[in-house]
Scaffold this active site. Structure first.
Site, PDB file in Angstrom:
ATOM      1  N   LYS A  62      -3.150  10.537  13.747  1.00  0.00           N
ATOM      2  CA  LYS A  62      -2.887  10.885  12.342  1.00  0.00           C
ATOM      3  C   LYS A  62      -3.469  12.282  12.139  1.00  0.00           C
ATOM      4  O   LYS A  62      -4.593  12.449  11.657  1.00  0.00           O
ATOM      5  CB  LYS A  62      -3.514   9.834  11.416  1.00  0.00           C
ATOM      6  CG  LYS A  62      -3.026   9.920   9.980  1.00  0.00           C
ATOM      7  CD  LYS A  62      -3.462   8.674   9.215  1.00  0.00           C
ATOM      8  CE  LYS A  62      -3.253   8.816   7.707  1.00  0.00           C
ATOM      9  NZ  LYS A  62      -1.861   8.943   7.294  1.00  0.00           N
TER      10      LYS A  62
HETATM   11  N1  PPE Z   1       3.608   6.909   8.694  1.00  0.00           N
HETATM   12  C1  PPE Z   1       3.098   8.064   8.203  1.00  0.00           C
HETATM   13  C2  PPE Z   1       3.721   9.349   8.599  1.00  0.00           C
HETATM   14  C3  PPE Z   1       2.004   8.011   7.341  1.00  0.00           C
HETATM   15  O1  PPE Z   1       1.491   9.144   6.863  1.00  0.00           O
HETATM   16  C4  PPE Z   1       1.465   6.761   6.970  1.00  0.00           C
HETATM   17  C5  PPE Z   1       0.301   6.678   6.051  1.00  0.00           C
HETATM   18  C6  PPE Z   1       2.032   5.591   7.506  1.00  0.00           C
HETATM   19  C7  PPE Z   1       3.100   5.708   8.373  1.00  0.00           C
HETATM   20  C8  PPE Z   1       1.484   4.225   7.216  1.00  0.00           C
HETATM   21  O2  PPE Z   1       0.248   4.019   7.855  1.00  0.00           O
HETATM   22  P1  PPE Z   1      -0.862   3.041   7.254  1.00  0.00           P
HETATM   23  O3  PPE Z   1      -1.403   3.723   6.043  1.00  0.00           O
HETATM   24  O4  PPE Z   1      -1.858   2.904   8.337  1.00  0.00           O
HETATM   25  O5  PPE Z   1      -0.198   1.766   6.927  1.00  0.00           O
HETATM   26  N2  PPE Z   1       0.218   7.712   5.100  1.00  0.00           N
HETATM   27  C9  PPE Z   1      -1.030   7.957   4.444  1.00  0.00           C
HETATM   28  C10 PPE Z   1      -1.074   9.313   3.785  1.00  0.00           C
HETATM   29  C11 PPE Z   1      -0.228   9.560   2.620  1.00  0.00           C
HETATM   30  C12 PPE Z   1      -0.496  10.910   1.983  1.00  0.00           C
HETATM   31  O6  PPE Z   1       0.384  11.387   1.224  1.00  0.00           O
HETATM   32  O7  PPE Z   1      -1.577  11.476   2.186  1.00  0.00           O
HETATM   33  C13 PPE Z   1      -1.444   6.809   3.553  1.00  0.00           C
HETATM   34  O8  PPE Z   1      -0.621   5.958   3.203  1.00  0.00           O
HETATM   35  O9  PPE Z   1      -2.618   6.723   3.239  1.00  0.00           O
END
Ligand code: PPE
Length: 307
Positions: A159
């Site tokens: 990430k």
């Molecule tokens: N894909 C991406 C590209 C992504 O950024 C997130 C989280 C996810 C999938 C889902 O991952 P999880 O949160 O572990 O279920 N995106 C984070 C950031 C958003 C932002 O705008 O900053 C979040 O949901 O916290």
């Protein structure tokens, strides 16, 4: 006002006032995007505030840093505690938690080795990610003209802040065209994910989600929904999804820490199913919110007590 409720920020082991949580403009991270971060939520459950799957978020942060050879000068336990301490220091019950590790201030040049690795944790009250009515009514999205990162370019299991330049292209294009969010394909044209969410597709009673090799972040909400779906007896298949399957799906929804479980009601102006949250999406939303709001038994130990 953004960052509602954020009064103190954890910086390298100390809690500092919001106004003082600053870094130098010549920090490595600003020039080269060298940051790895997390996003988690604390929920005000019926038995008090609980952080959702904190250990898994801390683990993903350390994995992201490992991929980039960035050594965090704290242990996992210290970062885990830092997240809880920051929520407590701000007296919040329901909030978003953003830990971030980055290459700080020393000198510029791509080689980051002389720059310190700094870590901060901020928390604030973050409302519904895709709009106040998104969870109930669903969102209108498009397929992006931008692809997710190709394999062996920007590691997508990390990430990394830099990956969010790609996310910004997806998001801005979608918004400019009147959509709430964009769904990106991977470089081979298979469905990947949203700019900040994983995606699930329901077709003839079975639930599909792209496997991790399709340029997706290994989402912790994604993992939770896979577990909950199987608990509910649904057939959950991790499989490549062609773009056009989005158009003929019965239901499509996003998952993410920020987005939670958000139904999608149209894609490229093609109505998904009946144009509102479908039966399976609703049952998964219920299962998810029952856990995070403390109504269901926390049988997987997903919730960490804050106070
Ligand atoms: N894909 C991406 C590209 C992504 O950024 C997130 C989280 C996810 C999938 C889902 O991952 P999880 O949160 O572990 O279920 N995106 C984070 C950031 C958003 C932002 O705008 O900053 C979040 O949901 O916290």
């Amino acid at each position: 006002m953004p960052f509602q409720g954020c009064k103190k920020i954890w910086m390298n082991g100390k809690l500092v006032a919001f106004e003082d949580a600053k870094i130098h403009v010549l920090s490595h991270v600003i020039h080269y995007g060298s940051a790895l971060f997390e996003g988690d939520r604390c929920y005000d459950t019926s038995v008090g505030p609980r952080v959702f799957r904190l250990a898994e978020h801390v683990e993903r942060l350390f994995n992201s840093c490992k991929i980039y050879r960035m050594e965090i000068p704290f242990t996992r336990e210290q970062i885990f505690s830092a997240c809880l301490d920051t929520v407590r220091a701000n007296g919040l019950k329901d909030c978003y938690i953003r830990p971030i590790a980055y290459r700080g201030f020393h000198s510029l040049g791509v080689d980051p080795r002389n720059c310190p690795v700094d870590v901060t944790v901020a928390v604030w009250d973050w409302g519904k990610y895709l709009g106040p009515e998104a969870l109930e009514k669903g969102v209108d999205v498009c397929v992006s003209s931008w692809n997710r990162m190709a394999p062996n370019t920007f590691p997508y299991l990390a990430k990394a802040a830099a990956n969010y330049m790609n996310s910004q292209l997806i998001k801005l294009e979608a918004i400019n065209n009147g959509y709430v969010e964009g769904i990106a394909l991977d470089t081979f044209g298979m469905v990947s994910e949203g700019s900040g969410e994983n995606i699930f597709v329901v077709h003839k009673g079975r639930i599909f989600t792209p496997p991790l090799c399709v340029s997706v972040l290994p989402g912790i909400t994604r993992d939770s929904v896979i577990i909950l779906a199987r608990d509910l007896g649904y057939e959950l298949i991790e499989q490549g999804i062609p773009r056009e399957m989005l158009y003929i799906a019965d239901e499509v929804f996003f998952t993410g820490s920020a987005a939670e479980v958000t139904p999608i009601r149209s894609i490229d102006k093609i109505v998904v199913g009946e144009g509102h949250a479908g039966k399976i999406t609703k049952s998964l939303q219920k299962a998810f919110f029952d856990v995070i709001e403390g109504r269901a038994q926390d049988k997987y130990g997903w919730l960490t007590k804050v106070y």
